[in-house]
Write an enzyme that holds these catalytic residues in place. Sequence first.
Site, PDB file in Angstrom:
ATOM      1  N   GLY A  13       0.824  -1.209   0.000  1.00  0.00           N
ATOM      2  CA  GLY A  13       0.000   0.000   0.000  1.00  0.00           C
ATOM      3  C   GLY A  13       0.855   1.254   0.000  1.00  0.00           C
ATOM      4  N   ASP A  14       0.186   2.376  -0.208  1.00  0.00           N
ATOM      5  CA  ASP A  14       0.857   3.681  -0.221  1.00  0.00           C
ATOM      6  C   ASP A  14       1.927   3.779  -1.298  1.00  0.00           C
ATOM      7  OD1 ASP A  14      -0.637   4.301   2.119  1.00  0.00           O
ATOM      8  OD2 ASP A  14       0.831   3.178   3.283  1.00  0.00           O
ATOM      9  N   LYS A  17      -0.583   5.242  -5.727  1.00  0.00           N
ATOM     10  CA  LYS A  17      -1.610   4.910  -6.733  1.00  0.00           C
ATOM     11  C   LYS A  17      -2.417   6.143  -7.104  1.00  0.00           C
ATOM     12  CE  LYS A  17      -3.414   1.686  -4.045  1.00  0.00           C
ATOM     13  NZ  LYS A  17      -2.399   1.476  -2.994  1.00  0.00           N
ATOM     14  N   GLY A  18      -2.643   7.009  -6.097  1.00  0.00           N
ATOM     15  CA  GLY A  18      -3.467   8.201  -6.323  1.00  0.00           C
ATOM     16  C   GLY A  18      -2.965   9.012  -7.503  1.00  0.00           C
ATOM     17  N   ALA A  40      -8.279   3.582   3.171  1.00  0.00           N
ATOM     18  CA  ALA A  40      -7.343   4.022   2.127  1.00  0.00           C
ATOM     19  C   ALA A  40      -7.130   5.523   2.229  1.00  0.00           C
ATOM     20  CB  ALA A  40      -7.919   3.683   0.762  1.00  0.00           C
ATOM     21  N   GLY A  41      -6.046   5.976   1.663  1.00  0.00           N
ATOM     22  CA  GLY A  41      -5.809   7.419   1.626  1.00  0.00           C
ATOM     23  C   GLY A  41      -5.034   7.738   0.369  1.00  0.00           C
ATOM     24  N   HIS A  42      -5.687   8.387  -0.565  1.00  0.00           N
ATOM     25  CA  HIS A  42      -5.021   8.732  -1.813  1.00  0.00           C
ATOM     26  C   HIS A  42      -4.679  10.212  -1.815  1.00  0.00           C
ATOM     27  CE1 HIS A  42      -6.576   5.104  -4.335  1.00  0.00           C
ATOM     28  NE2 HIS A  42      -5.804   4.771  -3.334  1.00  0.00           N
ATOM     29  N   GLN A 222      -5.376  -0.203  -0.834  1.00  0.00           N
ATOM     30  CA  GLN A 222      -4.401  -1.071  -0.159  1.00  0.00           C
ATOM     31  C   GLN A 222      -3.532  -1.746  -1.233  1.00  0.00           C
ATOM     32  OE1 GLN A 222      -7.948  -1.629   1.176  1.00  0.00           O
ATOM     33  NE2 GLN A 222      -7.414   0.280   2.154  1.00  0.00           N
ATOM     34  N   THR A 299      -3.811   7.875   8.713  1.00  0.00           N
ATOM     35  CA  THR A 299      -3.613   7.869  10.161  1.00  0.00           C
ATOM     36  C   THR A 299      -2.425   8.720  10.609  1.00  0.00           C
ATOM     37  OG1 THR A 299      -2.236   5.916   9.948  1.00  0.00           O
ATOM     38  CG2 THR A 299      -4.565   5.529  10.400  1.00  0.00           C
ATOM     39  N   ARG A 303       5.639   5.489   8.336  1.00  0.00           N
ATOM     40  CA  ARG A 303       5.705   4.202   7.636  1.00  0.00           C
ATOM     41  C   ARG A 303       7.060   3.551   7.852  1.00  0.00           C
ATOM     42  NH1 ARG A 303       3.320   7.147   2.421  1.00  0.00           N
ATOM     43  NH2 ARG A 303       1.159   7.240   3.069  1.00  0.00           N
TER      44      ARG A 303
HETATM   45  P1  IMP Z   1      -7.499  -2.240   8.247  1.00  0.00           P
HETATM   46  O1  IMP Z   1      -7.648  -2.223   6.758  1.00  0.00           O
HETATM   47  O2  IMP Z   1      -7.799  -0.920   8.892  1.00  0.00           O
HETATM   48  O3  IMP Z   1      -8.216  -3.381   8.883  1.00  0.00           O
HETATM   49  O4  IMP Z   1      -5.935  -2.496   8.548  1.00  0.00           O
HETATM   50  C1  IMP Z   1      -5.296  -3.735   8.248  1.00  0.00           C
HETATM   51  C2  IMP Z   1      -3.867  -3.505   7.758  1.00  0.00           C
HETATM   52  O5  IMP Z   1      -3.894  -2.851   6.505  1.00  0.00           O
HETATM   53  C3  IMP Z   1      -3.023  -2.595   8.667  1.00  0.00           C
HETATM   54  O6  IMP Z   1      -1.676  -3.037   8.592  1.00  0.00           O
HETATM   55  C4  IMP Z   1      -3.140  -1.236   8.011  1.00  0.00           C
HETATM   56  O7  IMP Z   1      -2.058  -0.400   8.309  1.00  0.00           O
HETATM   57  C5  IMP Z   1      -3.136  -1.658   6.550  1.00  0.00           C
HETATM   58  N1  IMP Z   1      -3.803  -0.690   5.666  1.00  0.00           N
HETATM   59  C6  IMP Z   1      -5.117  -0.454   5.523  1.00  0.00           C
HETATM   60  N2  IMP Z   1      -5.341   0.487   4.601  1.00  0.00           N
HETATM   61  C7  IMP Z   1      -4.135   0.874   4.141  1.00  0.00           C
HETATM   62  C8  IMP Z   1      -3.712   1.796   3.140  1.00  0.00           C
HETATM   63  O8  IMP Z   1      -4.498   2.439   2.459  1.00  0.00           O
HETATM   64  N3  IMP Z   1      -2.371   1.898   2.963  1.00  0.00           N
HETATM   65  C9  IMP Z   1      -1.479   1.144   3.653  1.00  0.00           C
HETATM   66  N4  IMP Z   1      -1.837   0.273   4.582  1.00  0.00           N
HETATM   67  C10 IMP Z   1      -3.149   0.124   4.824  1.00  0.00           C
END
Ligand code: IMP
Length: 436
Positions: A13-14, A17-18, A40-42, A222, A299, A303
């Site tokens: 993830g991260d 992609k955005g 997610a955060g784009h 993700q 959050t 990282r």
């Molecule tokens: P959840 O999706 O909140 O249940 O988190 C499960 C795992 O996925 C954790 O390790 C999060 O940090 C990771 N995660 C969830 N969404 C993202 C994202 O958009 N980018 C990176 N890691 C993510």
Amino acid sequence: MQTNIAVLGAQWGDEGKGKIVDMLTPHFSTVARYQGGHNAGHTVYVDGKKFVLHLIPSGILHPGVTCIIGNGVVVDPEALFKEVDELGRLGVTVDGRLLVSEKAHVILPYHRELDVLSEARRGERKIGTTSRGIGPAYEDKIGRRGIRVCDLLGDREALATEVRENVSARNRMIKDSTLDWQPVFQQLLAHGERMKPWVADVSLVLHQTMSAGKSVMFEGAQATLLDIDHGTYPFVTSSNASVGGICTGLGVPPKAIGGVLGVAKAYTTRVGEGPLPTELSGELAERLRETGQEYGASTGRPRRCGWYDAVVVRYSARINGMDAIALTKLDVLDGLPEVRLCVGYKTSAGVVTEFPADLRLLVDAEPVYETMPGWSTPTKGATRIEELPAQARRYITRLEEVSGVSCGVISTGSDRNETIVAPESPVARWTASPVR
Ligand code: IMP
């Protein structure tokens, strides 16, 4: 005939992609998300302005593009409204362009609480979730007690029964809890009213769009190593972030997916817990984190950073059938005296070159690295391969060889224009069609 493509994360993830989705969007009529939620955060920069989108595809920033939230997504109505309101303040209207699947499951207010509770119960074995209630919402979906968007607009009696049952199940889960189901029910009705104009049969809309010869981009959230089936279980998210999630999460057939672009950083990062074989510590990790601004978009968590892991990307390429890599943040490596590529892991069972299912193999695993000279001439802002220093080009060539896929895009900065599209690559083909 236009090609529909998938853009998805090849690491944890991260990957950026955005920006890639944003750059490709002008060639597509529709951008559709198929899994995940507002975890997610784009982050997208347009004219130096920073946009962070969590739930709505970043295609919304392009006038005339239809953005779809598929049935495979879990929707927190409050998070959705917040994003719509923020976009409104920036002058972006969503009406008529935002569609939410009637079959998408709703994140209920107490799912967040259950997420935090479940993490606390795991103690040292915690996943490191985003605490958005994603896991508990998917648990309810698979447990066949979830509430869908269409339920908010349907039979009130049936919804009341469902909410009552759900809240009492939740009360049994949390000691001494006596949450009243009625306010939850009233709130859901109000949410349904506001969402009503956006609710649609997304599978049908996509079918009609594609039948009309218009092209669709499937946007992953993700990434493959966070996929519930193919990721580093249990340190994963609760949905299928890899290519398989597209068919189930949108109601489209596999044949609809004409190309797959896997987005990978020129190094590796991860937030949350779980294995990261190439993780670095000390000065070098700090250097990558600060230069790459490696803090979670959702959050704000720092990282974890490490070298590029070709075992991971080769695995992702296999799972997703990647046609090309979009290599991002190459410029973050500018100025390093040397750069490394991980091509295997030394484990208790010998050297492993295929990503293992059993994470215990990775606990004391030592990465097998290839070390190459770095480059002092910056790659930042380059728009053609020829502009890159020779060492950077050699690094990319070797990265492609060990990953088994070529780079169709190389991103050399956060702005839309700081991008190289490799001539003759599938990406050049996908973007050859006139801008919509
Ligand atoms: P959840 O999706 O909140 O249940 O988190 C499960 C795992 O996925 C954790 O390790 C999060 O940090 C990771 N995660 C969830 N969404 C993202 C994202 O958009 N980018 C990176 N890691 C993510």
